[in-house]
Motif scaffolding. Structure first.
Motif, mmCIF file in Angstrom:
data_model
loop_
_atom_site.group_PDB
_atom_site.id
_atom_site.type_symbol
_atom_site.label_atom_id
_atom_site.label_comp_id
_atom_site.label_asym_id
_atom_site.label_seq_id
_atom_site.Cartn_x
_atom_site.Cartn_y
_atom_site.Cartn_z
ATOM 1 N N ARG A 296 0.844 -1.187 0.000
ATOM 2 C CA ARG A 296 0.000 0.000 0.000
ATOM 3 C C ARG A 296 0.880 1.237 0.000
ATOM 4 N NH1 ARG A 296 -2.251 -2.923 -1.831
ATOM 5 N NH2 ARG A 296 -3.724 -4.464 -1.037
ATOM 6 N N ARG A 297 0.542 2.177 -0.861
ATOM 7 C CA ARG A 297 1.289 3.433 -0.963
ATOM 8 C C ARG A 297 0.325 4.608 -0.931
ATOM 9 N NH1 ARG A 297 6.619 2.555 -2.196
ATOM 10 N NH2 ARG A 297 7.099 0.452 -2.979
ATOM 11 N N LEU A 298 0.859 5.747 -0.517
ATOM 12 C CA LEU A 298 0.049 6.950 -0.404
ATOM 13 C C LEU A 298 -0.596 7.313 -1.741
ATOM 14 C CD1 LEU A 298 -0.632 9.225 1.697
ATOM 15 C CD2 LEU A 298 1.206 10.527 0.626
ATOM 16 N N THR A 299 0.126 7.137 -2.832
ATOM 17 C CA THR A 299 -0.395 7.537 -4.134
ATOM 18 C C THR A 299 -1.673 6.800 -4.506
ATOM 19 O OG1 THR A 299 1.084 5.939 -5.187
ATOM 20 C CG2 THR A 299 1.850 8.214 -5.039
ATOM 21 N N GLN A 300 -1.881 5.600 -3.958
ATOM 22 C CA GLN A 300 -3.097 4.854 -4.267
ATOM 23 C C GLN A 300 -4.345 5.555 -3.741
ATOM 24 O OE1 GLN A 300 -2.022 1.168 -2.423
ATOM 25 N NE2 GLN A 300 -0.906 0.398 -4.211
ATOM 26 N N LEU A 301 -4.181 6.443 -2.779
ATOM 27 C CA LEU A 301 -5.299 7.174 -2.193
ATOM 28 C C LEU A 301 -5.635 8.454 -2.935
ATOM 29 C CD1 LEU A 301 -4.243 7.031 1.577
ATOM 30 C CD2 LEU A 301 -5.884 5.518 0.442
ATOM 31 N N ILE A 302 -4.729 8.956 -3.770
ATOM 32 C CA ILE A 302 -4.807 10.329 -4.267
ATOM 33 C C ILE A 302 -5.323 10.372 -5.697
ATOM 34 C CG2 ILE A 302 -3.533 12.457 -4.708
ATOM 35 C CD1 ILE A 302 -1.490 11.554 -2.632
ATOM 36 N N GLY A 303 -6.430 11.080 -5.886
ATOM 37 C CA GLY A 303 -6.973 11.301 -7.219
ATOM 38 C C GLY A 303 -7.322 12.754 -7.415
ATOM 39 N N SER A 304 -7.805 13.065 -8.625
ATOM 40 C CA SER A 304 -8.206 14.432 -8.936
ATOM 41 C C SER A 304 -9.356 14.423 -9.917
ATOM 42 C CB SER A 304 -7.037 15.219 -9.535
ATOM 43 O OG SER A 304 -7.465 16.521 -9.912
ATOM 44 N N ASN A 305 -10.169 15.456 -9.858
ATOM 45 C CA ASN A 305 -11.146 15.681 -10.907
ATOM 46 C C ASN A 305 -10.432 16.274 -12.112
ATOM 47 O OD1 ASN A 305 -14.278 15.505 -9.885
ATOM 48 N ND2 ASN A 305 -12.816 15.753 -8.233
ATOM 49 N N GLY A 306 -10.854 15.831 -13.292
ATOM 50 C CA GLY A 306 -10.208 16.252 -14.524
ATOM 51 C C GLY A 306 -9.171 15.243 -14.973
ATOM 52 N N TRP A 307 -8.503 15.569 -16.054
ATOM 53 C CA TRP A 307 -7.494 14.674 -16.652
ATOM 54 C C TRP A 307 -6.181 15.418 -16.845
ATOM 55 C CZ3 TRP A 307 -9.995 10.375 -16.144
ATOM 56 C CH2 TRP A 307 -11.325 10.211 -16.549
ATOM 57 N N ALA A 308 -5.099 14.676 -16.865
ATOM 58 C CA ALA A 308 -3.795 15.226 -17.249
ATOM 59 C C ALA A 308 -3.646 15.053 -18.750
ATOM 60 C CB ALA A 308 -2.678 14.494 -16.508
ATOM 61 N N GLY A 309 -3.568 16.160 -19.481
ATOM 62 C CA GLY A 309 -3.535 16.073 -20.934
ATOM 63 C C GLY A 309 -2.137 16.107 -21.509
ATOM 64 N N ALA A 310 -1.513 17.287 -21.470
ATOM 65 C CA ALA A 310 -0.188 17.476 -22.057
ATOM 66 C C ALA A 310 0.871 16.737 -21.242
ATOM 67 C CB ALA A 310 0.137 18.970 -22.111
ATOM 68 N N PRO A 311 2.023 16.428 -21.858
ATOM 69 C CA PRO A 311 3.092 15.747 -21.124
ATOM 70 C C PRO A 311 3.506 16.471 -19.848
ATOM 71 C CG PRO A 311 3.558 15.700 -23.465
ATOM 72 C CD PRO A 311 2.339 16.573 -23.297
ATOM 73 N N GLN A 312 3.517 17.804 -19.861
ATOM 74 C CA GLN A 312 3.887 18.530 -18.643
ATOM 75 C C GLN A 312 2.837 18.347 -17.545
ATOM 76 O OE1 GLN A 312 3.487 19.850 -21.700
ATOM 77 N NE2 GLN A 312 2.589 21.914 -21.631
ATOM 78 N N ASP A 313 1.564 18.162 -17.942
ATOM 79 C CA ASP A 313 0.517 17.885 -16.955
ATOM 80 C C ASP A 313 0.735 16.514 -16.328
ATOM 81 O OD1 ASP A 313 -0.564 20.301 -17.716
ATOM 82 O OD2 ASP A 313 -2.124 19.414 -18.978
ATOM 83 N N VAL A 314 1.081 15.540 -17.148
ATOM 84 C CA VAL A 314 1.368 14.195 -16.648
ATOM 85 C C VAL A 314 2.508 14.248 -15.638
ATOM 86 C CG1 VAL A 314 2.251 11.915 -17.299
ATOM 87 C CG2 VAL A 314 0.477 13.023 -18.692
ATOM 88 N N ALA A 315 3.537 15.018 -15.952
ATOM 89 C CA ALA A 315 4.680 15.139 -15.041
ATOM 90 C C ALA A 315 4.263 15.766 -13.718
ATOM 91 C CB ALA A 315 5.788 15.964 -15.700
ATOM 92 N N MET A 316 3.381 16.760 -13.766
ATOM 93 C CA MET A 316 2.927 17.410 -12.538
ATOM 94 C C MET A 316 2.088 16.447 -11.698
ATOM 95 S SD MET A 316 2.103 21.270 -13.965
ATOM 96 C CE MET A 316 2.368 22.246 -12.482
ATOM 97 N N TRP A 317 1.242 15.655 -12.337
ATOM 98 C CA TRP A 317 0.471 14.658 -11.600
ATOM 99 C C TRP A 317 1.407 13.700 -10.872
ATOM 100 C CZ3 TRP A 317 -4.753 12.220 -13.149
ATOM 101 C CH2 TRP A 317 -5.699 13.219 -13.349
ATOM 102 N N ARG A 318 2.448 13.263 -11.566
ATOM 103 C CA ARG A 318 3.384 12.327 -10.939
ATOM 104 C C ARG A 318 4.093 12.968 -9.757
ATOM 105 N NH1 ARG A 318 5.674 9.653 -16.536
ATOM 106 N NH2 ARG A 318 4.175 7.916 -16.609
ATOM 107 N N GLN A 319 4.466 14.232 -9.894
ATOM 108 C CA GLN A 319 5.128 14.904 -8.777
ATOM 109 C C GLN A 319 4.216 15.019 -7.566
ATOM 110 O OE1 GLN A 319 6.786 18.618 -10.625
ATOM 111 N NE2 GLN A 319 8.649 17.867 -9.684
ATOM 112 N N MET A 320 2.932 15.257 -7.814
ATOM 113 C CA MET A 320 1.984 15.399 -6.717
ATOM 114 C C MET A 320 1.481 14.053 -6.206
ATOM 115 S SD MET A 320 -0.256 18.797 -7.756
ATOM 116 C CE MET A 320 -0.606 18.312 -9.454
ATOM 117 N N GLY A 321 1.781 12.972 -6.906
ATOM 118 C CA GLY A 321 1.346 11.650 -6.477
ATOM 119 C C GLY A 321 -0.073 11.304 -6.876
#
Length: 478
Positions: free
Chosen positions: A44-69
């Motif tokens: 079990r990891r913290l990231t499994q708990l964390i979601g967001s409304n909306g989607w990560a579109g551009a590659p930089q958005d994907v990178a930001m999602w990963r940084q935030m978990g």
């Protein structure tokens, strides 16, 4: 979900979980990672708990999602048949105005390891019982079920392989005894107010919306997520809705729910629903598909929420990685109470940076701390194991403070190191500001909270506090 709603919920005290064990610090940490409890089928990891409304579109958005978990996204699929029953059925769009293509988003999520929750909503104006009101019951239920079937059939199959579908959003509000702005389920009333009391609200929702859609979701062997019950609706009324038995279909909505879902509630408020529906079934888990919004005006909110949520989940048989999830509303926007702000380049808000610090500070396999924390005066604290690190989250006013954990012996063949980390910036304090000792099988920490705390100003007599992490690491001695 797709209308701005400024919410204020109830406040309750945070829970403290306690069970005492007397073992060496490093042995306890190793046990935490190596020996999951009964029925626990993976890390079990913290990231499994964390979601967001909306989607990560551009590659930089994907990178930001990963940084935030962030590991989950949520948005609508449609638009269905927006103008008439003669329209072709379209389910290839997403977003508040159906302004984005959905298939490439889901494929990107799969490539990047993000999970997808698709929202099934609402009634097209031509089929609404209240003219042009998309939040009212459908006249023709078949039109609703055809839309649901089109979405689930398409996206549950390869290459999308979506398994989670949410029925409607916040069917509550004044009709359930809550506040007007919480309702996304409208009906007629004596004075013609579409947001007024609606005598058949539960029966119509169960018979026309929920059970017809749920049957389709189960037909495709997917999971049903309830449509989110908002904090204003009240837990007691939510229970009435879940357990209402329709005389027409002779079933309760609860019989057709896999994941109980609520919005904007405190972690401590999850327990009544957990005890009633999740601990021994029938539900598989408990989600919050909307948290945050104006609550994130408090710079401590998001860090405290997810740390508390992890502590809570670890003590409640977190035997499936999808059992507990919370999704921030919203990761993207122009307001300061989002995780990022639009621009070129896009930037993190204070809450977004705090989520990065949390993800970096608690990156490992999680396990509960089987010991009673003893925070000193004016200190609030929780703790988890992250791999072999013991991580405390502490909130306290400025000055020297303490916390101890009875039942943990000092390491014998290793040396413990301790760090005091600002929860908003990630900056470590000087080594002189934190000290670690053992006394009579207890771990004791003394730490200095800075004069300029990172919490928002409080109204008198409340004292602003500083939020930080104390990380205790065990390092082998050569």
């Amino acid at each position: 979900m797709f209308e701005q709603r400024y919410k204020r919920g109830r406040r309750r005290a945070l829970q403290t979980i306690a069970a005492v064990a007397t073992v060496p610090f490093h042995a306890m940490a190793e046990t935490a990672v190596a020996a999951p409890g009964p029925g626990n089928t993976g890390t079990r990891r913290l990231t499994q708990l964390i979601g967001s409304n909306g989607w990560a579109g551009a590659p930089q958005d994907v990178a930001m999602w990963r940084q935030m978990g962030i590991s989950w996204g949520r948005d609508v699929a449609g638009p269905g048949q927006p103008d008439s029953a003669h329209d072709a059925m379209r389910v290839d769009r997403t977003g508040p105005q159906y302004d984005s293509n959905l298939p490439p988003v889901l494929l990107s999520n799969n490539r990047n390891g993000f999970r997808s929750l698709l929202l099934l909503a609402y009634t097209p104006g031509w089929n609404a019982t209240i003219a042009d009101d998309s939040k009212s019951a459908p006249v023709d239920v078949d039109a609703w079920t055809q839309y649901v079937d089109a979405v689930v059939r398409k996206y549950s199959a390869p290459p999308y392989n979506v398994r989670y579908f949410q029925i409607w959003n916040e069917a509550a509000g004044r009709l359930s005894g809550g506040l007007k702005q919480a309702t996304f389920w409208h009906g007629p009333s004596a004075d013609g107010d579409k947001d007024g009391v609606y005598d058949r609200a539960m029966q119509d929702y169960v018979e026309r919306i929920h059970i017809p859609a749920a049957r389709i979701i189960r037909k495709y062997r997917c999971f049903i997520v309830y449509g989110g019950w908002p904090d204003q609706g009240g837990v007691e009324t939510y229970i009435k809705w879940l357990e209402y038995r329709s005389p027409v279909v002779n079933a309760r909505m609860l019989d057709w729910v896999d994941y109980i879902d609520i919005h904007y509630m405190k972690v401590a408020e999850l327990d009544p629903l957990y005890q009633r529906y999740v601990r021994n079934g029938p539900a598989r888990g408990l989600w919050q598909t909307e948290i945050g919004d104006r609550y994130m005006e408090d710079p401590h909110y998001i860090s405290r929420y997810f740390f508390d949520f992890a502590v809570w989940a670890l003590d409640r048989n977190w035997d499936d990685p999808d059992k507990y999830v919370s999704m921030v509303f919203h990761w993207d926007g122009v307001e300061p109470f989002r995780l990022t702000q639009r621009g070129n380049p896009r930037t993190y808000t204070v809450s977004g940076r705090a989520l990065i610090v949390l993800n970096r500070t608690v990156p490992g396999a999680l396990q509960r701390v089987p010991a009673q924390l003893k925070p000193g005066p004016d200190v609030a604290a929780g703790a988890v194991y992250s791999d072999k690190d013991l991580v405390f989250q502490v909130a306290a006013p400025s000055g020297w403070r303490t916390i101890s954990v009875p039942g943990i012996k000092a390491p014998v063949s290793s040396r413990a190191e301790v760090r005091f980390i600002d929860a908003l910036t990630g900056q470590a304090a000087p080594a002189s500001d934190v000290a670690l000792t053992w006394d009579q099988n207890a771990l004791n920490i003394r730490f200095k909270v800075p004069q300029n705390v990172n919490g928002a100003p409080k109204k008198a007599p409340e004292v602003p506090v500083h939020l930080a992490y104390i990380v205790v690491s065990s390092r082998q001695v050569a």
